[in-house]
Write a protein that holds these residues in place. Structure first.
Motif, mmCIF file in Angstrom:
data_model
loop_
_atom_site.group_PDB
_atom_site.id
_atom_site.type_symbol
_atom_site.label_atom_id
_atom_site.label_comp_id
_atom_site.label_asym_id
_atom_site.label_seq_id
_atom_site.Cartn_x
_atom_site.Cartn_y
_atom_site.Cartn_z
ATOM 1 N N GLN A 267 18.190 47.160 80.141
ATOM 2 C CA GLN A 267 17.536 48.070 80.569
ATOM 3 C C GLN A 267 19.243 49.533 80.943
ATOM 4 O O GLN A 267 18.380 50.378 80.749
ATOM 5 C CB GLN A 267 16.394 48.021 81.542
ATOM 6 N N PHE A 268 20.034 48.664 81.339
ATOM 7 C CA PHE A 268 20.227 50.534 82.380
ATOM 8 C C PHE A 268 21.685 50.776 81.063
ATOM 9 O O PHE A 268 22.692 50.934 81.304
ATOM 10 C CB PHE A 268 20.835 49.898 83.475
ATOM 11 N N GLY A 269 21.399 50.443 79.627
ATOM 12 C CA GLY A 269 22.354 50.563 78.203
ATOM 13 C C GLY A 269 23.586 49.784 78.495
ATOM 14 O O GLY A 269 24.286 49.504 77.722
ATOM 15 N N VAL A 270 23.327 48.352 79.096
ATOM 16 C CA VAL A 270 24.810 47.589 78.606
ATOM 17 C C VAL A 270 24.298 46.886 77.588
ATOM 18 O O VAL A 270 23.485 46.284 77.123
ATOM 19 C CB VAL A 270 24.600 46.450 80.477
ATOM 20 N N GLN A 271 25.450 46.366 77.047
ATOM 21 C CA GLN A 271 25.669 45.399 75.853
ATOM 22 C C GLN A 271 24.914 44.225 75.784
ATOM 23 O O GLN A 271 24.613 43.442 76.641
ATOM 24 C CB GLN A 271 26.536 45.693 74.857
ATOM 25 N N GLN A 272 23.391 43.626 74.617
ATOM 26 C CA GLN A 272 23.664 42.061 74.938
ATOM 27 C C GLN A 272 24.665 41.241 75.222
ATOM 28 O O GLN A 272 24.743 40.466 76.282
ATOM 29 C CB GLN A 272 22.346 42.232 73.864
ATOM 30 N N SER A 273 26.091 41.526 74.694
ATOM 31 C CA SER A 273 26.827 40.153 75.003
ATOM 32 C C SER A 273 27.187 40.402 76.105
ATOM 33 O O SER A 273 27.571 39.346 76.500
ATOM 34 C CB SER A 273 27.576 40.537 73.050
ATOM 35 N N TRP A 274 27.321 41.443 76.366
ATOM 36 C CA TRP A 274 28.863 41.846 77.219
ATOM 37 C C TRP A 274 27.594 41.060 78.975
ATOM 38 O O TRP A 274 28.065 41.012 79.980
ATOM 39 C CB TRP A 274 28.672 43.135 78.164
ATOM 40 N N ALA A 275 26.022 41.915 78.753
ATOM 41 C CA ALA A 275 24.969 40.837 79.812
ATOM 42 C C ALA A 275 24.824 40.107 80.044
ATOM 43 O O ALA A 275 24.590 39.548 81.247
ATOM 44 C CB ALA A 275 23.415 41.676 79.280
ATOM 45 N N MET A 276 25.437 39.410 78.931
ATOM 46 C CA MET A 276 24.895 37.474 79.256
ATOM 47 C C MET A 276 26.054 37.818 80.164
ATOM 48 O O MET A 276 26.051 36.319 80.753
ATOM 49 C CB MET A 276 25.415 37.180 77.904
ATOM 50 N N PHE A 277 27.438 38.025 80.426
ATOM 51 C CA PHE A 277 27.764 37.286 81.388
ATOM 52 C C PHE A 277 27.464 37.951 82.734
ATOM 53 O O PHE A 277 28.521 37.667 83.737
ATOM 54 C CB PHE A 277 29.876 37.821 81.373
ATOM 55 N N TYR A 278 26.734 38.809 83.437
ATOM 56 C CA TYR A 278 26.197 39.235 84.664
ATOM 57 C C TYR A 278 25.021 37.612 85.130
ATOM 58 O O TYR A 278 24.499 38.475 86.071
ATOM 59 C CB TYR A 278 25.270 40.648 84.196
ATOM 60 N N GLY A 279 25.676 37.105 84.448
ATOM 61 C CA GLY A 279 24.073 35.635 85.880
ATOM 62 C C GLY A 279 23.502 34.684 84.315
ATOM 63 O O GLY A 279 24.567 35.003 83.393
ATOM 64 N N GLY A 280 22.483 34.190 84.684
ATOM 65 C CA GLY A 280 21.557 32.801 83.681
ATOM 66 C C GLY A 280 23.275 32.046 84.254
ATOM 67 O O GLY A 280 24.253 31.455 84.870
ATOM 68 N N THR A 281 22.473 31.245 82.589
ATOM 69 C CA THR A 281 23.861 29.776 82.693
ATOM 70 C C THR A 281 25.007 30.425 82.468
ATOM 71 O O THR A 281 25.938 29.372 83.164
ATOM 72 C CB THR A 281 23.050 28.918 81.439
ATOM 73 N N SER A 282 24.867 30.262 81.625
ATOM 74 C CA SER A 282 26.742 31.171 81.303
ATOM 75 C C SER A 282 27.534 31.360 82.009
ATOM 76 O O SER A 282 28.632 30.677 83.081
ATOM 77 C CB SER A 282 27.152 32.322 80.800
#
Length: 440
Positions: free
Chosen positions: A386-401
């Motif tokens: 929601q703050f303009g981060v690309q989806q592919s890069w946002a994946m590394f900000y949390g979650g399972t990965s």
């Protein structure tokens, strides 16, 4: 300098060096196979498949396979059928008496459970392989020109090759676990996730530095700082434990280890005992509302993985599954019985049922903040988007990965560190023996 000295120390131990090199070699083989497309598919015509798997749940699955899913690779299903089989066997162990008996049979039981998991993996792959082929032919926009071979020949050969690819990935993972360093299955998943990191960061860097008003280099630096903070918090979540003090009433001797009367020890209860399993369960359940949203326009918002209601339901499921998985994997009654047989007790708590109730109570209390932390970490990618981060890069900000990467990194480093400690211990013993001989 400390890092360089530690590397020299690691590679000075012949056994550890061989294990690390073997692990790197097997991972390299896995990554090479992940780039080999299925026979009969033109790799130049896969742009539509890559677009379809760039986000959402398919994007996450593609990340776990290191991009093999989007390449229609011989490793397209990767190690995921094995993970699914392991989860099924673990859950069946609660209700199936035969599996419960195997769990109590020690090493022989473990081998039989491993064999059952392998056969179940093949069964799951034989179901997923034709589903995957059907999807790439009908749902992911691949035209007839992408298929160089058609008919039964393509179907049969592709199913066999995809099944063989999963079995080969399973074999590689087991070889790494037995002969290399770290948990092989987890390492293969981690390497697959990391393989997407350079492209994701480059895409984010280009977007921020070329688009007007995107923030430029300064915004990239802020994102990196935030990312490191998230990693630090993830490390705390993975490693945090609640220590329950234990006192021993009598002196026992097992080998060279002594528990002296009055000595104290601790039972470590992890803040996040369930690991990433609640996220995996929750994501599997979220397929249902996503599928329903396609039929009922009133709940169409649930199709958006970055939407409010999707993430509210997702976070709630993670909290629920955290309690569920912790309850079935942490046997507090068995822990209390083992403690009683060894002559240990929690100060102020009677051995037996009272001890089990105490452990269960503490575990329930620490699971609540742990599950909230895990849920917040899991929906963080949807927030940063929601703050303009690309989806592919946002994946590394949390979650399972991120949790998998941090957990596997910590586990692998601990194994390497244990080898170093053992080397120092052996060296001291040899020095002591030589000194005794010289004194004689």
């Amino acid at each position: 300098m400390n890092f360089i000295n530690r590397l020299k120390e690691i590679f000075s131990i012949e056994e550890l060096k061989n294990k690390i090199l073997l692990t790197i070699g097997l991972i390299a083989v896995y990554r090479f196979m992940a780039s080999v497309p299925l026979p009969g598919i033109d790799p130049l015509q896969l742009s539509a498949l890559k677009e379809s798997t760039s986000g959402g749940l398919l994007g996450l699955l593609n990340a776990f396979t290191g991009g093999a899913f989007a390449r229609a690779s011989v490793m397209a299903l990767g190690i995921m059928p094995y993970i699914s089989a392991s989860i099924v066997v673990q859950l069946m162990g609660i209700a199936v008496p035969y599996l419960q008996k195997l769990q109590k049979d020690g090493e022989s039981g473990r081998k039989k459970i491993t064999q059952i998991t392998r056969w179940l993996t093949i069964g799951i792959t034989l179901v997923q392989a034709p589903t995957y082929i059907t999807a790439i032919k009908t749902q992911f926009g691949l035209g007839p020109e992408a298929f160089l071979v058609s008919g039964a020949t393509f179907w049969i050969s592709s199913i066999i090759i995809l099944t063989a690819g999963t079995i080969f990935a399973m074999w590689l993972g087991e070889r790494i676990t037995d002969k290399g360093v770290g948990n092989g299955i987890s390492l293969l998943i981690t390497v697959g996730i990391i393989a997407n990191f350079p492209a994701a960061f480059l895409q984010e860097f280009v977007a921020k530095t070329t688009n007007a008003g995107a923030g430029g280099i300064m915004m990239v630096l802020i994102e990196i700082i935030v990312w490191f903070v998230v990693i630090l918090l993830t490390v705390l979540l993975v490693t945090a434990v609640r220590k329950i003090a234990v006192q021993y009433a009598r002196r026992t001797v097992v080998g060279n280890v002594q528990n002296v009367a009055g000595s104290r020890d601790y039972i470590p209860l992890k803040l996040n005992a369930a690991g990433v399993m609640p996220i995996i369960f929750a994501q599997a359940i979220m397929f249902l509302p996503v599928a329903l949203a396609q039929r009922f326009p009133a709940i169409a918002s649930l199709q958006d993985m970055n939407g409010l209601w999707y993430n509210v339901i997702f976070a709630l499921l993670i909290v629920i599954f955290s309690y569920f998985y912790t309850a079935i994997t942490i046997p507090t009654n068995k822990m209390a019985d083992d403690l009683k047989r060894s002559g240990g007790f929690i100060p102020g708590i009677r051995p037996g049922k009272d001890t089990a109730d105490r452990l269960d109570s503490v575990l329930s209390r620490i699971t609540f903040p742990g599950s909230l932390f895990l849920a917040a970490l899991s929906i963080l990618p949807a927030i940063v988007v929601q703050f303009g981060v690309q989806q592919s890069w946002a994946m590394f900000y949390g979650g399972t990965s991120l949790i998998i990467m941090v957990g596997v990194a910590i586990d692998t480093l601990q194994q390497i560190n244990s080898y170093l400690l053992n080397r120092h211990y052996d060296g001291l013993m040899k020095a002591g023996n030589s000194n005794r001989k010289s004194n004689k």
